[in-house]
Design an enzyme around this catalytic site. Structure first.
Site, short mmCIF file in Angstrom:
data_model
loop_
_atom_site.label_atom_id
_atom_site.label_comp_id
_atom_site.label_asym_id
_atom_site.label_seq_id
_atom_site.Cartn_x
_atom_site.Cartn_y
_atom_site.Cartn_z
N SER A 15 1.33 -1.27 -0.28
CA SER A 15 0.06 0.24 -0.29
C SER A 15 0.81 1.24 -0.33
CB SER A 15 -0.97 -0.49 0.95
OG SER A 15 -1.87 -0.83 1.28
N TYR A 23 -2.40 -2.08 -10.35
CA TYR A 23 -2.42 -2.12 -9.59
C TYR A 23 -1.69 -2.65 -8.92
CZ TYR A 23 -4.52 -2.15 -4.84
OH TYR A 23 -3.76 -2.42 -2.89
N TYR A 76 -4.66 3.02 7.52
CA TYR A 76 -5.96 2.49 7.23
C TYR A 76 -7.14 3.32 8.12
CZ TYR A 76 -2.38 -0.58 5.16
OH TYR A 76 -1.55 -1.23 4.24
N VAL A 121 1.14 -3.95 4.17
CA VAL A 121 0.78 -5.35 4.13
C VAL A 121 2.02 -6.25 4.51
CG1 VAL A 121 -1.64 -5.45 4.57
CG2 VAL A 121 0.38 -6.75 2.69
N LYS A 175 0.69 3.30 -3.55
CA LYS A 175 -0.36 4.41 -3.42
C LYS A 175 -0.44 5.23 -3.20
CE LYS A 175 -4.07 0.85 -1.21
NZ LYS A 175 -3.86 -0.24 -1.20
N1 GLN Z 1 -1.89 -5.76 -2.40
C1 GLN Z 1 -2.64 -5.28 -1.37
C2 GLN Z 1 -3.77 -5.71 -1.81
O1 GLN Z 1 -4.43 -4.72 -2.75
C3 GLN Z 1 -2.32 -3.76 -0.76
C4 GLN Z 1 -3.08 -3.78 0.54
C5 GLN Z 1 -1.64 -3.34 1.73
O2 GLN Z 1 -0.66 -2.95 1.47
N2 GLN Z 1 -2.37 -2.90 2.57
O3 GLN Z 1 -5.09 -6.57 -1.14
#
Ligand code: GLN
Length: 307
Positions: free
Chosen positions: A66, A190, A242, A260, A69
């Protein structure tokens, strides 16, 4: 900021968080993410005047997840402008998990839930999907000083096999008219973005550019427009952790973005960029020891923006 004091405090805080080394669990919903040494820990700080602090496993490469992002948001803004982006993505923190369908109403809640990042990914321009992804990689290399940024194919393949929730989010967003592109363009890019391999130094460097108002530390060149830095940091502040973003703004108090795989990138404006890596996560998906280290540093050095 006194560099010696910073260095000593980092050492002390890392030591004092040893006890959390074995707490929490690595992510397994993307099977390849479980293929790591669970007790690894790395930290890098890059100050805006170019000094570096490195502790632990700073060479180790992990997927951005994430944290990517942040780059998608910056590029969506650069390619389309602020109004276009926030007409199609919200800017408020979501109380739902990062991949929950309720993160979408008429549009994604914010750029840092999965639905928001699928939306920003769709906004990145290029002739075809290959060129769009190449631009994304180039942007990360440029902002992080390159040094071994790479694409982790195993992580990508592993997530592609298990990413039906994200496919669902893609279709909901497309049905709402957020974009009008094919699955293998948006969703695959993505997931590919989440699979970019970096180390803590790469991410601390990106964070340092953001801490420096978007300017390159060496040349002073404006790498990211100041307005987009402000937007990105505001979103990292309100949604970077989050559904627990508010909680950590009370204990850490500066912009953060976690992933994650166990990374947390932090920006202390005007001072430094920081990245911790520790793959064991709490229930929300944030690196457990990473949080403890950032909380300790913030407390000892008065780093909260509200201090
Ligand atoms: N690639 C992970 C997903 O799409 C990224 C999520 C994350 O790091 N919170 O679930």
């Amino acid at each position: 900021m006194d560099f010696k004091l910073l260095n000593e405090t980092v050492e002390r805080v890392i030591e004092s968080t040893e006890e959390f080394k074995t707490e929490g669990n690595v992510a397994t919903y993307i099977p390849e993410l479980a293929n790591v040494d669970e007790n690894n820990f790395g930290l890098a700080i890059v100050t805006v005047d170019g000094k570096t602090i490195l502790k632990g496993d700073t060479e180790l490469r992990f997927s951005m997840q994430s944290i990517s992002k942040v780059i998608s948001l910056i590029m969506a803004l650069e390619d389309n402008g602020t109004d276009y982006v926030f007409e199609r993505i919200g800017c408020e923190c979501s109380p739902y998990a990062f991949n929950h369908v309720n993160t979408i109403t008429t549009k994604a809640a914010n750029p840092f839930v999965n639905a928001g990042a699928i939306s920003t990914t769709a906004m990145i321009k290029g002739r075809d999907k290959e060129e769009k992804f190449q631009r994304f990689m180039d942007r990360i290399k440029k902002l992080s000083g390159d040094q071994g940024v790479t694409f982790l194919e195993k992580v990508y393949n592993s997530e592609m096999e298990t990413t039906d929730t994200n496919r669902a989010l893609f279709y909901i967003l497309r049905s709402k008219g957020i974009f009008d592109l094919e699955m293998d363009d948006v969703l695959n890019r993505y997931v590919a973005g989440c699979s970019v391999g970096v180390n803590v130094v790469n991410l601390a460097k990106i964070a340092a550019v953001l801490a420096n108002g978007g300017k390159c530390l060496e040349t002073g060149d404006q790498l990211v427009e100041e307005d987009y830095v402000k937007i990105t940091l505001a979103q990292m502040f309100t949604s970077g952790m989050y559904e627990e973003s508010g909680k950590y703004q009370m204990t850490i108090g500066f912009p953060l973005k976690s992933g994650v795989s166990g990374g947390i990138m932090g920006v202390v404006p005007g001072k430094f960029g920081i990245c911790t890596y520790s793959p064991r996560l709490d229930a929300t998906g944030n690196s457990l020891r990473g949080i403890k280290v950032l909380e300790g540093l913030s407390k000892e050095l008065g780093l909260s923006l509200f201090a």
